[in-house]
Motif scaffolding. Structure first.
Motif, PDB file in Angstrom:
ATOM      1  N   PRO A   1      -5.351  36.540  -8.557  1.00 41.24           N
ATOM      2  CA  PRO A   1      -6.276  37.811  -8.581  1.00 41.24           C
ATOM      3  C   PRO A   1      -6.118  38.428  -7.257  1.00 41.24           C
ATOM      4  N   GLU A   2      -5.728  37.776  -6.236  1.00 40.91           N
ATOM      5  CA  GLU A   2      -5.214  38.424  -4.896  1.00 40.91           C
ATOM      6  C   GLU A   2      -4.257  39.389  -5.338  1.00 40.91           C
ATOM      7  N   LEU A   3      -3.268  39.200  -6.068  1.00 35.80           N
ATOM      8  CA  LEU A   3      -2.384  40.299  -6.154  1.00 35.80           C
ATOM      9  C   LEU A   3      -2.442  41.221  -7.406  1.00 35.80           C
ATOM     10  N   THR A   4      -3.163  40.770  -8.246  1.00 29.82           N
ATOM     11  CA  THR A   4      -3.722  41.946  -9.244  1.00 29.82           C
ATOM     12  C   THR A   4      -4.820  42.926  -9.065  1.00 29.82           C
ATOM     13  N   GLN A   5      -5.451  42.466  -7.900  1.00 30.28           N
ATOM     14  CA  GLN A   5      -6.473  43.362  -7.318  1.00 30.28           C
ATOM     15  C   GLN A   5      -6.424  44.507  -7.371  1.00 30.28           C
ATOM     16  N   GLY A   6      -7.123  45.586  -8.042  1.00 30.54           N
ATOM     17  CA  GLY A   6      -6.712  46.898  -8.293  1.00 30.54           C
ATOM     18  C   GLY A   6      -5.937  47.356  -9.220  1.00 30.54           C
ATOM     19  N   CYS A   7      -5.235  46.396 -10.021  1.00 28.19           N
ATOM     20  CA  CYS A   7      -4.380  46.788 -10.874  1.00 28.19           C
ATOM     21  C   CYS A   7      -5.055  46.913 -12.216  1.00 28.19           C
ATOM     22  N   GLN A   8      -4.562  47.885 -13.235  1.00 30.84           N
ATOM     23  CA  GLN A   8      -5.310  47.811 -14.630  1.00 30.84           C
ATOM     24  C   GLN A   8      -4.667  46.720 -15.342  1.00 30.84           C
TER      25      GLN A   8
END
Lengths: 312, 312, 312
Positions: free
Chosen positions: A211-218
């Motif tokens: 989740p740290e990486l996908t944060q802000g991704c759709q």
């Protein structure tokens, strides 16, 4: 830039991509830059594209290349601090990294995730151990959690094939018989965050990435919905992140078909399992960019090495 | 010539042999020809002579050399059309061949016969797969059914050592503890058919080679009779072709002795089992040409690569 | 010098050390010497330092380098005279050595002791077999009983770090979990005999080395006493010589500590087991010369290759 360990070491993605595309037209224009410079490629895991493309990139720059398969040609390495080395490991990363630094100007390292111990994989002991103890620049040829040379090649391929300013790019999970690492997906996401695009990630439930990486991704778990009006579909399998390293399903409803793809271009880092990840009809069509992606591995590596050599 | 897959890709055997002998006197005279050209050597099986001689040949021409042991360094390849790749193979020959083509100018491949399934071996899926899907020239460094670099080296050695226009050349089977492929014998026969000679094949009954290749050749199952007045005796073990891949006997009456050899020169492609294939007295004598044959492997490879580079 | 098989092939240790130190300042000054010359590195065993440093040394001299892992890439070699080769070995050293000689100008070989059969190890069948049958110079990259490239690097390191004419140098055994060869200790002793020093060997009882080599050397089984006023402590584990290849004890009272070391410099050939051979505090201190020793492996190899090339 000292090391090239993650996508975030790219100083300017648009500039580097532009420069790589120029370099591709005349790959030998900097062949004096690497004169009397040596790169050592250390493989803790198998490799085809990474091995050959990084070697070729170095040779294009006039560098000498030394290659070692650390697993069967070298010594088992120890990473722990203060370990009493009375068991299977023969050499400490501290010595190995310092020693390799005596023999070359750049060291590039491939060391995959074990997919057993999340904390250990995220500590990236091999690549970070070298970065910490080596006195020379370190290049990541795929580590536990990232594959930044692949992501840079993908950025080049996207740029070469885009037909609009802000294309729609979808990263889709697809089924695979074995548990695979998250490295390629992670770096692709990090790279997409560095540029303008309509970016969507799609995967079955349970396959959420870090989740740290996908944060802000759709994120859209309905693959059909995610693919609507896509310009590029980047496909990759990965094992579960939350239930770390597990294969939760091999649901072939997620296999990429020509029908699903529509008019989008198909991308994959290779090697690809035909008729599991994607059906033959896609790979054998004009919509597939996989061979071009592989070719661009030379130029992503060459740009990175060029930046390193210029920095010395 | 695009690829060098079999002896039949040689455009003119006498011309190539002549050119190789000239090249041998000054191996570096074309060292600019390979500038900025790269050859990739892919090994699916072990190699000593082929590996070192092909590498040396490429370096003599100024080429860069990349070497991969596909077995343990790369990925298990799939060759089937339409296969659902949910088992052990990780990458399809279609992708592998196209990808390798992005990183080099020539690819050379070694992939032995499995000696279990004749049809599969004769399909030559590895070398033919690369030839079909690669966009660059492919060189055979020994495939299931042929070893054309060896045969060309043998033609050079015969030429250098002949003392008459039409020498008598005998190809003789000899015993060996393990089942061996037919590749060397096959290519030697094909090569002999391209030149003037009194050519005889001798082997125990049951060891008949592929009849399509031996068609028109004199076959004499009495080894003594075959050796009468021979100028060159070329020795090789092979397993049965009709009872595919079987060792029918290890009859040491077929081992080559000094007495049997008479005044003939002894030839073998190496590695050779001493005192099985041939007794020490022959190998350690002036009559043995085996080391010269090995040396000529450099020049057979160099001629082939030169032809390929000139053709580009 | 034709071959470099043992420390005794060094024509003048002081001159070679002097020349190596000069070379280190400008490693490329002889890069034309190796033009069109090729070295083949043959590994029968694992290697990190030796592999990379010898390769680098050759490249510094402008040589081409070919590398083979003989174990898994080549054929099992036979060394016996007159053997009927109907078992596991595929190629005789006689052919292998002659053949390799056709493809390169120098061959370097690593083949460790088996530590089972003392007589066999002392016969040095691999390196001596190559030296006997090859027609080109042979370099020892660690054989059963010697590691002369390491010893020459150690002589360079001693010279660079000495602060007095006749320093006190101690060779100390230290504990290790596995049985190790005597090669490094042997060559270090031979090298020390070629120069002025107050040289002492210390080890637990039962760990006496080959008496032919230690003849005339001072041996002191009390480690503390041996270390008194030492300038350099060279540490290495070895298995028993009299009770051949056995690990008699792993007594950690022999582990090198900072306290024991006093003001002496610490030397070890690497790889080193931390906290078995030596405690972290020593290796991580300024007193450790191990990385410099590893660096000097390039220049010891480069001097040896330079001498060989000049001799041709």
């Amino acid at each position: 830039m000292k090391h090239y360990l993650t996508v975030n070491d790219i100083e300017s993605l648009p500039d580097w991509v532009e420069e790589a595309i120029t370099l591709k037209k005349d790959p030998y224009q900097f062949e004096d830059l690497g004169k009397r410079k040596t790169i050592c490629l250390l493989f803790f895991n198998n490799s085809l594209r990474t091995r050959l493309s990084t070697q070729k990139a170095a040779m294009n720059l006039g560098m000498e290349v030394m290659i070692m398969n650390f697993g069967n040609e070298g010594w088992a390495l120890e990473y722990g601090d203060g370990t009493v080395m009375d068991q299977g490991t023969s050499e400490h990363i501290k010595e190995a990294a310092q020693v390799v630094s005596q023999y070359c100007d750049v060291v590039a390292i491939r060391a995959f995730a074990g997919l057993v111990d999340k904390e250990k994989d995220e500590a990236e002991e091999v690549i970070n151990g070298f970065a910490k103890h080596a006195s020379i620049p370190v290049v990541n040829m795929e580590s536990s959690v990232g594959h930044p040379l692949q992501a840079l090649a993908d950025a080049i391929t996207l740029k070469e094939n885009e037909t609009k300013k802000k294309p729609k790019v979808v990263l889709s999970w697809a089924p695979h018989p074995k548990a695979l690492p998250h490295a390629v997906a992670n770096s692709f996401i990090q790279m997409m965050k560095l540029q303008e695009a309509d970016f969507v990630i799609t995967h079955p439930e349970g396959y959420e990435l870090n989740p740290e990486l996908t944060q802000g991704c759709q994120i859209e778990c309905d693959q059909d919905k995610a693919f609507e009006d896509a310009d590029f579909v980047y496909v990759k399998n990965w094992s579960s992140y939350s239930d770390y390293g597990k294969v939760l399903n091999k649901d072939k409803n997620w296999t990429i078909t020509k029908e699903k793809l529509g008019n989008a271009k198909f991308m994959h880092c290779l090697p690809v399992r035909r008729n599991m990840i994607v059906e033959d009809a896609v790979l054998d069509s004009e919509q597939s960019l996989v061979v071009e992606q592989a070719k661009n591995r030379v130029f992503s590596a060459q740009i990175v090495l060029k930046k390193i050599l210029e920095n010395k």
